[in-house]
Design a protein around this motif. Structure first.
Motif, PDB file in Angstrom:
ATOM      1  N   TYR A  12      22.478  56.998  43.713  1.00 61.30           N
ATOM      2  CA  TYR A  12      23.054  56.400  44.912  1.00 61.30           C
ATOM      3  C   TYR A  12      24.582  56.486  44.760  1.00 61.30           C
ATOM      4  CZ  TYR A  12      24.207  52.894  48.426  1.00 61.30           C
ATOM      5  OH  TYR A  12      24.719  52.248  49.512  1.00 61.30           O
ATOM      6  N   PRO A  13      25.256  57.281  45.586  1.00 59.71           N
ATOM      7  CA  PRO A  13      26.702  57.454  45.425  1.00 59.71           C
ATOM      8  C   PRO A  13      27.453  56.133  45.602  1.00 59.71           C
ATOM      9  CG  PRO A  13      25.812  59.016  47.012  1.00 59.71           C
ATOM     10  CD  PRO A  13      24.725  58.039  46.706  1.00 59.71           C
ATOM     11  N   THR A  14      28.389  55.880  44.685  1.00 68.68           N
ATOM     12  CA  THR A  14      29.228  54.685  44.773  1.00 68.68           C
ATOM     13  C   THR A  14      30.670  55.068  44.477  1.00 68.68           C
ATOM     14  OG1 THR A  14      29.015  54.086  42.433  1.00 68.68           O
ATOM     15  CG2 THR A  14      27.365  53.195  43.931  1.00 68.68           C
ATOM     16  N   GLY A  15      31.566  54.204  44.833  1.00 67.32           N
ATOM     17  CA  GLY A  15      32.952  54.367  44.449  1.00 67.32           C
ATOM     18  C   GLY A  15      33.124  53.963  42.997  1.00 67.32           C
ATOM     19  N   VAL A  16      34.281  54.266  42.443  1.00 70.91           N
ATOM     20  CA  VAL A  16      34.575  53.912  41.049  1.00 70.91           C
ATOM     21  C   VAL A  16      35.900  53.155  41.028  1.00 70.91           C
ATOM     22  CG1 VAL A  16      34.883  54.751  38.698  1.00 70.91           C
ATOM     23  CG2 VAL A  16      33.412  56.021  40.278  1.00 70.91           C
ATOM     24  N   SER A  17      35.889  52.020  40.349  1.00 70.37           N
ATOM     25  CA  SER A  17      37.081  51.173  40.259  1.00 70.37           C
ATOM     26  C   SER A  17      37.319  50.758  38.818  1.00 70.37           C
ATOM     27  CB  SER A  17      36.899  49.907  41.098  1.00 70.37           C
ATOM     28  OG  SER A  17      36.660  50.222  42.441  1.00 70.37           O
ATOM     29  N   ILE A  18      38.551  50.425  38.535  1.00 71.48           N
ATOM     30  CA  ILE A  18      38.885  49.777  37.278  1.00 71.48           C
ATOM     31  C   ILE A  18      39.420  48.400  37.656  1.00 71.48           C
ATOM     32  CG2 ILE A  18      40.411  49.759  35.275  1.00 71.48           C
ATOM     33  CD1 ILE A  18      40.271  52.851  35.337  1.00 71.48           C
ATOM     34  N   VAL A  19      38.729  47.371  37.172  1.00 71.01           N
ATOM     35  CA  VAL A  19      39.154  46.007  37.459  1.00 71.01           C
ATOM     36  C   VAL A  19      40.020  45.544  36.296  1.00 71.01           C
ATOM     37  CG1 VAL A  19      38.407  43.667  38.000  1.00 71.01           C
ATOM     38  CG2 VAL A  19      37.031  45.607  38.771  1.00 71.01           C
ATOM     39  N   THR A  20      41.166  44.944  36.631  1.00 63.90           N
ATOM     40  CA  THR A  20      42.140  44.543  35.612  1.00 63.90           C
ATOM     41  C   THR A  20      42.538  43.082  35.785  1.00 63.90           C
ATOM     42  OG1 THR A  20      43.981  45.291  36.994  1.00 63.90           O
ATOM     43  CG2 THR A  20      43.087  46.876  35.400  1.00 63.90           C
ATOM     44  N   THR A  21      43.014  42.516  34.691  1.00 62.24           N
ATOM     45  CA  THR A  21      43.569  41.165  34.710  1.00 62.24           C
ATOM     46  C   THR A  21      44.537  41.034  33.544  1.00 62.24           C
ATOM     47  OG1 THR A  21      43.011  38.814  34.965  1.00 62.24           O
ATOM     48  CG2 THR A  21      41.791  40.046  33.274  1.00 62.24           C
ATOM     49  N   MET A  22      45.208  39.913  33.458  1.00 67.87           N
ATOM     50  CA  MET A  22      46.080  39.604  32.323  1.00 67.87           C
ATOM     51  C   MET A  22      45.523  38.362  31.643  1.00 67.87           C
ATOM     52  SD  MET A  22      48.603  41.834  32.243  1.00 67.87           S
ATOM     53  CE  MET A  22      50.060  41.199  31.442  1.00 67.87           C
ATOM     54  N   ILE A  23      45.484  38.402  30.327  1.00 67.28           N
ATOM     55  CA  ILE A  23      45.087  37.223  29.565  1.00 67.28           C
ATOM     56  C   ILE A  23      46.004  37.138  28.350  1.00 67.28           C
ATOM     57  CG2 ILE A  23      43.249  38.298  28.201  1.00 67.28           C
ATOM     58  CD1 ILE A  23      42.792  34.943  29.859  1.00 67.28           C
ATOM     59  N   ASP A  24      46.634  36.003  28.153  1.00 64.48           N
ATOM     60  CA  ASP A  24      47.607  35.825  27.063  1.00 64.48           C
ATOM     61  C   ASP A  24      48.663  36.925  27.091  1.00 64.48           C
ATOM     62  OD1 ASP A  24      46.198  33.573  26.184  1.00 64.48           O
ATOM     63  OD2 ASP A  24      44.908  34.783  24.893  1.00 64.48           O
ATOM     64  N   SER A  25      49.165  37.252  28.265  1.00 63.73           N
ATOM     65  CA  SER A  25      50.195  38.275  28.491  1.00 63.73           C
ATOM     66  C   SER A  25      49.762  39.694  28.118  1.00 63.73           C
ATOM     67  CB  SER A  25      51.479  37.929  27.732  1.00 63.73           C
ATOM     68  OG  SER A  25      51.963  36.683  28.158  1.00 63.73           O
ATOM     69  N   LYS A  26      48.460  39.920  27.945  1.00 65.66           N
ATOM     70  CA  LYS A  26      47.953  41.256  27.632  1.00 65.66           C
ATOM     71  C   LYS A  26      47.084  41.753  28.784  1.00 65.66           C
ATOM     72  CE  LYS A  26      47.365  40.726  22.657  1.00 65.66           C
ATOM     73  NZ  LYS A  26      46.324  40.678  21.644  1.00 65.66           N
ATOM     74  N   PRO A  27      47.228  43.041  29.132  1.00 68.17           N
ATOM     75  CA  PRO A  27      46.366  43.589  30.187  1.00 68.17           C
ATOM     76  C   PRO A  27      44.960  43.852  29.650  1.00 68.17           C
ATOM     77  CG  PRO A  27      47.777  45.308  29.300  1.00 68.17           C
ATOM     78  CD  PRO A  27      48.182  44.032  28.622  1.00 68.17           C
ATOM     79  N   VAL A  28      43.977  43.597  30.494  1.00 69.65           N
ATOM     80  CA  VAL A  28      42.566  43.831  30.186  1.00 69.65           C
ATOM     81  C   VAL A  28      41.974  44.561  31.381  1.00 69.65           C
ATOM     82  CG1 VAL A  28      40.331  42.719  29.728  1.00 69.65           C
ATOM     83  CG2 VAL A  28      42.431  41.709  28.823  1.00 69.65           C
ATOM     84  N   GLY A  29      41.071  45.505  31.127  1.00 73.79           N
ATOM     85  CA  GLY A  29      40.442  46.209  32.241  1.00 73.79           C
ATOM     86  C   GLY A  29      39.191  46.950  31.833  1.00 73.79           C
ATOM     87  N   LEU A  30      38.346  47.243  32.817  1.00 75.13           N
ATOM     88  CA  LEU A  30      37.136  48.014  32.587  1.00 75.13           C
ATOM     89  C   LEU A  30      36.722  48.739  33.859  1.00 75.13           C
ATOM     90  CD1 LEU A  30      33.942  45.800  32.515  1.00 75.13           C
ATOM     91  CD2 LEU A  30      36.134  44.953  33.295  1.00 75.13           C
ATOM     92  N   THR A  31      35.989  49.839  33.673  1.00 76.22           N
ATOM     93  CA  THR A  31      35.485  50.636  34.789  1.00 76.22           C
ATOM     94  C   THR A  31      34.238  49.979  35.356  1.00 76.22           C
ATOM     95  OG1 THR A  31      36.322  52.664  33.767  1.00 76.22           O
ATOM     96  CG2 THR A  31      34.611  52.916  35.446  1.00 76.22           C
ATOM     97  N   VAL A  32      34.165  49.901  36.687  1.00 75.44           N
ATOM     98  CA  VAL A  32      32.980  49.347  37.357  1.00 75.44           C
ATOM     99  C   VAL A  32      32.620  50.219  38.559  1.00 75.44           C
ATOM    100  CG1 VAL A  32      33.526  46.968  36.677  1.00 75.44           C
ATOM    101  CG2 VAL A  32      34.243  47.770  38.896  1.00 75.44           C
ATOM    102  N   ASN A  33      31.334  50.262  38.871  1.00 76.84           N
ATOM    103  CA  ASN A  33      30.907  50.896  40.120  1.00 76.84           C
ATOM    104  C   ASN A  33      30.082  49.916  40.943  1.00 76.84           C
ATOM    105  OD1 ASN A  33      28.516  50.944  38.720  1.00 76.84           O
ATOM    106  ND2 ASN A  33      28.062  53.088  39.117  1.00 76.84           N
ATOM    107  N   SER A  34      30.178  48.631  40.568  1.00 76.87           N
ATOM    108  CA  SER A  34      29.438  47.585  41.280  1.00 76.87           C
ATOM    109  C   SER A  34      30.315  46.843  42.284  1.00 76.87           C
ATOM    110  CB  SER A  34      28.871  46.587  40.267  1.00 76.87           C
ATOM    111  OG  SER A  34      29.933  46.009  39.525  1.00 76.87           O
TER     112      SER A  34
END
Length: 155
Positions: A12-34
């Motif tokens: 099932y075709p979906t878009g692809v995103s990387i969701v990001t945030t900051m925690i303790d002044s460090k960037p965090v992120g991961l790939t999601v297709n949900s």
């Protein structure tokens, strides 16, 4: 049944995103297709994170996140952030910090910056719902995922 479910969802075709945030002044992120839209009034979007994800704690403790909707030329970024063993993802990509103090990847199709609206415990994942506080779009074409392949959306 699990294997058939994965085959169906992978076809099932979906878009692809990387969701990001900051925690303790460090960037965090991961790939999601949900990633999905939820509501127009208010503007709400959702995405899902596995309870076994190394990034789970950061997203549960953060009050904001950014959905970086990848453009078709960002295959490398897609796989860097999908690799759970990659510890320093942000050193391998170009990014900036937004006025909302969120990591924004350069060259994406669009970015939706969100404040957390709700967390839903759902099986082996959490559904995170965010209210959009800022958004941007470029002229780049978005990426999509289909049968274990990422490509540019044909238009």
């Amino acid at each position: 049944m699990d294997k058939t479910f994965k085959e169906i969802m992978g076809s099932y075709p979906t878009g692809v995103s990387i969701v990001t945030t900051m925690i303790d002044s460090k960037p965090v992120g991961l790939t999601v297709n949900s990633f999905a839209s939820v509501s127009i009034n208010p503007l709400l979007v959702s995405w899902c994170i596995d309870k076994k994800s190394n990034s789970l704690k950061a997203f549960l403790h953060s009050d904001k996140f950014a959905v970086n909707i990848l453009s078709g030329h960002q295959k490398e970024e897609c796989f860097i952030f999908a690799n759970s063993t990659e510890s320093d993802r942000f050193s391998k990509v170009s990014w900036t910090k937004s006025s909302n103090h969120l990591p924004i990847l350069e060259g994406v199709f669009a970015v939706l910056e969100c404040k957390k609206f709700q967390e839903v415990d759902a099986g082996d994942h959490f559904i995170l719902i965010g209210e959009i506080i800022d958004l941007q779009r470029t002229e780049n074409k978005p990426m999509f995922y289909y049968q274990k392949q990422v490509s540019v959306v044909p238009v």
